[in-house]
Design a protein around this motif. Structure first.
Motif, short mmCIF file in Angstrom:
data_model
loop_
_atom_site.label_atom_id
_atom_site.label_comp_id
_atom_site.label_asym_id
_atom_site.label_seq_id
_atom_site.Cartn_x
_atom_site.Cartn_y
_atom_site.Cartn_z
N ASP A 43 3.72 -4.32 3.81
CA ASP A 43 3.67 -5.47 4.71
C ASP A 43 3.99 -6.74 3.92
OD1 ASP A 43 3.25 -7.28 6.69
OD2 ASP A 43 1.10 -6.91 6.92
N PHE B 155 10.80 -2.47 10.61
CA PHE B 155 11.96 -1.83 11.20
C PHE B 155 11.91 -0.33 10.91
CE2 PHE B 155 15.00 -5.39 12.22
CZ PHE B 155 14.13 -6.43 11.90
N GLU C 76 7.72 3.23 11.07
CA GLU C 76 6.48 2.89 10.38
C GLU C 76 5.70 1.82 11.14
OE1 GLU C 76 4.15 3.01 8.30
OE2 GLU C 76 4.67 4.88 7.32
N SER D 158 0.85 1.09 4.18
CA SER D 158 0.43 2.17 5.07
C SER D 158 1.36 3.36 4.86
CB SER D 158 0.44 1.72 6.54
OG SER D 158 1.71 1.27 6.91
N ASP E 228 8.02 -7.72 11.88
CA ASP E 228 8.99 -7.62 10.79
C ASP E 228 9.18 -6.21 10.26
OD1 ASP E 228 9.28 -10.44 10.85
OD2 ASP E 228 7.56 -10.67 9.51
N THR F 147 10.30 -0.53 4.15
CA THR F 147 9.99 0.80 4.68
C THR F 147 10.54 1.88 3.76
OG1 THR F 147 10.04 -0.04 6.94
CG2 THR F 147 10.27 2.33 6.66
N THR G 31 7.75 -9.31 3.19
CA THR G 31 9.17 -9.47 3.44
C THR G 31 9.95 -9.89 2.19
OG1 THR G 31 8.80 -11.74 4.17
CG2 THR G 31 8.85 -10.04 5.88
N GLY H 267 6.50 5.22 4.49
CA GLY H 267 5.60 4.22 3.95
C GLY H 267 6.03 2.84 4.37
N LEU H 268 5.07 1.91 4.39
CA LEU H 268 5.35 0.55 4.80
C LEU H 268 4.65 -0.42 3.86
CD1 LEU H 268 6.44 -1.43 7.06
CD2 LEU H 268 4.16 -1.24 8.08
N LYS I 219 12.52 -8.63 6.64
CA LYS I 219 11.97 -7.32 6.98
C LYS I 219 10.87 -6.91 6.01
CE LYS I 219 16.27 -5.27 8.74
NZ LYS I 219 17.28 -4.21 8.54
N ASN I 220 9.85 -6.26 6.54
CA ASN I 220 8.95 -5.53 5.67
C ASN I 220 9.70 -4.36 5.04
OD1 ASN I 220 6.76 -7.16 6.34
ND2 ASN I 220 6.24 -5.88 8.12
#
Lengths: 181, 178
Positions: free
Chosen positions: A150, B102, B128, A69, B100, A127, A152, A147-148, A124-125
């Motif tokens: 999804d 951050f 995000e 995203s 998950d 970022t 980990t 941006g992300l 963590k995802n």
């Protein structure tokens, strides 16, 4: 051990559809990407295209699924705005060959920087925090991007590609690693 | 002499009210923090983070101001707050956002050890989320000021009202000039 280390630099000696950084070690705390880039798309009135980013983990190819995203705010010309989207991360926009052929056009490469904090943390995802400027002849803009991804998994591969066309010769991308000890 | 130096790095092993660096040496030219944060209060996509500076201890007086340029929708907004007891308005990601995930922030504190000037802070922050709905994500830049001429040797980061969760991290760097 230096805090900031250059992991790799790619300077394009010829046009290329994409640039990939592979086998990125998980030994850093943060990653930082810096680039100057321009696109080949000569479609009439296609002044610019988005710069797509994809991640990979586990030694495999980058994730091409709908697991991304993006959000940004920008100033384009005299207009400010914001935008949200899914399925892609954009690190901003780059000028295209379609913007014109005169000397006022061809030398304009967009510039950008992106930070990927805690990229190897399996809890963590991923970022992205980025800044991009495109001082174009038509429709210049500055963007603040996020941006992300999804997933980990630790990021060990990064792929950059124009949304349409290819990168032109002379585009350059450097990936840095930042240590935390 | 290295330009970038690691002063400290904290990764939370459990929930905590804040992450704080104390006894920061005054021997650098600038400070830079990189923060990856999430808070634990249910029912919220985001919550403002609070940044306090200090000399000896974090200053909780009404000595902070912040100016913002931020988008949480298609319309960016500016903001201003003064006389505060912290620098806030930069959002941290919360439990209603994708699991998950951050928020990410880079914060610069230039010339932090001088004893003549008030201290300026520049923050780039993104919260995000896999959402296209307004007010469920944030991108923004934030300018803060601590109205004190004291050298900064304490930096404290916390959510507005709740806890930072496990795996939240902050790295503090000291940057040298010539």
């Amino acid at each position: 051990m230096a805090v900031i280390e250059a992991i790799a630099t790619t300077y394009l000696e010829a046009d290329a559809a994409s640039v990939e950084f592979t086998s990125i070690p998980a030994t850093y705390e943060h990653l930082e990407l810096r680039f100057t880039a321009r696109g080949t798309d000569t479609t009439a009135a296609t002044y610019y295209t988005s710069l797509n980013l994809q991640f990979g983990t586990g030694g495999g190819a980058v994730d091409t699924g709908a697991n991304y995203s993006r959000h940004y705010m920008l100033q384009a010309g005299l207009v400010a705005g914001g935008n949200a989207g899914i399925n892609q991360i954009w690190l901003g926009t780059i000028e295209n060959a379609g913007s014109g052929t005169g000397t006022e056009h061809v030398g304009r490469y967009a510039a950008g920087q992106a930070e990927i904090l805690d990229y190897a943390n399996a809890n963590k995802n991923t970022t992205v925090l980025g800044l991009n400027g495109r001082h174009a002849y038509w429709s210049p803009e500055v963007r603040f991007n996020s941006g992300l991804w999804d997933a980990t998994g630790a990021v060990d591969r990064i792929k950059l590609a124009p949304y349409t066309g290819s990168f032109v010769r002379g585009s350059e991308f450097t990936l840095y690693g930042l240590n935390s000890s | 002499m290295a330009v970038w130096n690691v002063i400290g790095h904290t990764e939370l092993s459990g929930n905590a009210t804040s992450i704080e660096f104390t006894s920061i040496s005054g021997s650098y030219d600038h400070l830079c923090l990189k923060a990856s944060l999430r808070f634990d209060s249910s029912g919220q996509y985001m919550q403002y983070g609070k940044l306090q500076l200090g000399n000896g201890s974090a200053d909780a007086g009404s000595n902070y101001s912040v100016t913002t340029l931020e988008a949480q929708s298609t319309t960016p907004l500016s903001g201003r707050s003064t006389g505060d007891t912290w620098m806030d308005l930069w959002p941290i990601t919360g439990p209603s956002s994708l699991a998950d995930s951050f928020s990410s922030a880079t914060m610069w504190i230039p010339n932090y050890a001088n004893t003549s000037n008030y201290k300026q802070v520049l923050i780039k922050n993104v919260s995000e989320n896999n959402s296209t709905s307004s007010n469920q994500w944030s991108v923004g830049v934030f300018a803060g000021m601590w109205s004190s001429t004291s050298a900064v040797d304490v930096v404290k980061i916390q959510p507005w009202a709740d806890n930072l969760i496990q795996y939240s991290t902050v790295t503090l760097y000291g940057i040298n000039g010539v």
